[in-house]
Design a protein around this motif. Structure first.
Motif, PDB file in Angstrom:
ATOM      1  N   LEU A 107       0.825  -1.209   0.000  1.00  0.00           N
ATOM      2  CA  LEU A 107       0.000   0.000   0.000  1.00  0.00           C
ATOM      3  C   LEU A 107       0.862   1.264   0.000  1.00  0.00           C
ATOM      4  CD1 LEU A 107      -2.766  -0.998   2.592  1.00  0.00           C
ATOM      5  CD2 LEU A 107      -3.056  -0.781   0.113  1.00  0.00           C
ATOM      6  N   ARG A 108       1.982   1.209   0.710  1.00  0.00           N
ATOM      7  CA  ARG A 108       2.864   2.375   0.825  1.00  0.00           C
ATOM      8  C   ARG A 108       3.377   2.824  -0.544  1.00  0.00           C
ATOM      9  NH1 ARG A 108       5.847   0.161   4.427  1.00  0.00           N
ATOM     10  NH2 ARG A 108       4.775   0.988   6.257  1.00  0.00           N
ATOM     11  N   ALA A 109       3.524   1.879  -1.462  1.00  0.00           N
ATOM     12  CA  ALA A 109       4.069   2.184  -2.789  1.00  0.00           C
ATOM     13  C   ALA A 109       3.012   2.696  -3.769  1.00  0.00           C
ATOM     14  CB  ALA A 109       4.739   0.931  -3.358  1.00  0.00           C
ATOM     15  N   LEU A 110       1.742   2.646  -3.394  1.00  0.00           N
ATOM     16  CA  LEU A 110       0.679   3.083  -4.299  1.00  0.00           C
ATOM     17  C   LEU A 110       0.614   4.607  -4.363  1.00  0.00           C
ATOM     18  CD1 LEU A 110      -2.272   0.713  -3.245  1.00  0.00           C
ATOM     19  CD2 LEU A 110      -0.732   0.452  -5.208  1.00  0.00           C
ATOM     20  N   PRO A 111       0.093   5.162  -5.456  1.00  0.00           N
ATOM     21  CA  PRO A 111      -0.171   6.604  -5.496  1.00  0.00           C
ATOM     22  C   PRO A 111      -1.135   6.997  -4.380  1.00  0.00           C
ATOM     23  CG  PRO A 111      -0.377   5.626  -7.686  1.00  0.00           C
ATOM     24  CD  PRO A 111      -0.245   4.490  -6.729  1.00  0.00           C
TER      25      PRO A 111
END
Length: 406
Positions: A107-111
């Motif tokens: 999730l941290r890597a999502l926009p």
């Protein structure tokens, strides 16, 4: 002091927060809607279009409309806020430490906009990348939720409500709604629109976890002159009201709270489903629930930081005295007994004032809207065939952030 201030129910509305439903409604099904506090599934596209009309109607009245998803995405751009939300909403206790770490990393890597969509709309096991093998994964189906959807975010009034110079981030009564408060807590704490302008948080220092102390914004009417009217309802308890009243008095934001007992029925879930203010001395009312001689509790501060709580009769007289008017005009839900019951169910009484005597309501409530018109109230009607099935009207779907005194 904060630029955000709500001094009344009917003063000119300047700024409001709405939430356009989307992913959360896509995740709503006949098998889970009851658990998520909905009576039925809604058409996602039609509900979205109706909400767009609502937002545009507000803009045409010179009201600034802020969308919760956009505010949340902008909040997530701040690393501290993102980490707090991820660890709060994707916790070790929910998923186990190993799987929680994997999901948080993904999730941290999502926009930010996509993450905001997930935190409001939900996430299933089938929607994460394949290959995350884990004991937790293997004991769930693809349609099970890692993060539950929050379709009730549509009703921004309930989760947080501004009362004079402060905000109450509410301890919600029902478990499916409690994560909504975390999203709002993050927005108010980190988003520049709020973080750069100090304001009072009535519940921030009170980590309310006991489910007996609950309160929701649909039960709170800021009627002005330092008075707050609160319904004791299915969702708002005397314990929650007492805590809020003490905080209001402590911060010198109110001098009196009037608490009115309501039946604990889904049809009148909140006070604003049976009673809202339309003009200085005009109120919509569903008379089957609200009576002029209803008993109420009068709450005032004592000299020792506590409360004086006195039960008194004649609610309507107390309201007139609080508003400093000689006469209160009640406009009852329209139609015969059957029509009135139907229109109350469809939120005929749950209207949003944009200024004194001008309100937004659903066009389907023809009998009640006609009575408003006859009483000199202008109704800006919006479609609500889909939105109304969520059991909330224009007032429920709006969180005023800035509204004038009267």
């Amino acid at each position: 002091m904060s630029t955000h201030y709500v001094g009344s129910e009917i003063g000119r509305l300047r700024r409001v927060m709405l939430h356009r439903p989307n992913l959360s409604l896509q995740h709503l099904t006949p098998s889970n809607c009851q658990d998520l506090l909905f009576d039925d599934v809604l058409s996602v596209e039609r509900a979205g279009k109706e909400h767009d009309v609502f937002a545009e109607t507000l803009r045409q009245q010179d009201v600034e409309v802020l969308l919760l998803s956009k505010l949340l995405a902008e909040t997530l751009a701040i690393n501290e806020a993102k980490e707090w939300l991820l660890t709060t909403q994707v916790s070790d206790f929910r998923l186990g430490p190993s799987y929680a770490a994997e999901i948080q990393g993904w999730l941290r890597a999502l926009p930010d906009s996509q993450l905001a969509r997930i935190l409001t709309g939900g996430l299933t096991y089938g929607e994460v990348p394949a290959g995350m093998v884990n004991m937790v994964v293997n004991t769930h189906n693809d349609a099970d939720f890692i993060i539950n959807p929050l379709p009730n975010h549509l009703f921004t009034r309930d989760t947080s409500c501004w009362i004079y110079h402060g905000v109450s981030i509410n301890p919600m009564a029902k478990v499916p709604r409690r994560r909504e408060s975390d999203n709002l807590r993050a927005i108010y704490r980190w988003h520049p629109l709020f973080a750069q302008h100090p304001f009072i948080s009535y519940f921030d220092e009170q980590k309310i976890t006991d489910e007996n102390a609950t309160i929701e914004g649909g039960d709170i009417l800021v009627i002005g002159r330092g008075i707050v009217l609160i319904g004791i309802s299915e969702r708002t308890t005397p314990q929650g009201i007492e805590l809020l009243a003490r905080s209001l008095f402590k911060h010198h934001q109110a001098k009196r709270v009037i608490a009115l007992q309501l039946p604990k029925h889904r049809s009148c879930m909140h006070l604003d489903t049976v009673f809202t203010q339309l003009d200085i001395n005009k109120f919509s009312v569903y008379p089957a629930v609200i009576q002029a001689d209803s008993h109420y509790w009068n709450l005032t501060p004592d000299e020792h930081g506590g409360l004086c709580m006195i039960e008194e009769p004649h609610f309507l007289n107390a309201l007139g005295q609080a508003l400093e008017v000689d006469h209160i005009e009640l406009i009852a839900t329209g139609g015969d007994k059957f029509e009135a019951e139907r229109e109350q169910w469809n939120d005929a009484n749950n209207v949003l004032a944009v200024r004194p005597g001008v309100v937004i309501g659903y066009e389907r409530n023809t009998f009640t809207n006609e009575k408003y018109d006859q009483a000199g109230i202008t109704v800006l009607s919006i479609p609500g065939d889909e939105l109304g099935r969520g059991r909330g009207g224009a007032r429920c779907m709006s969180c005023p952030l800035q509204r004038d005194d009267v």
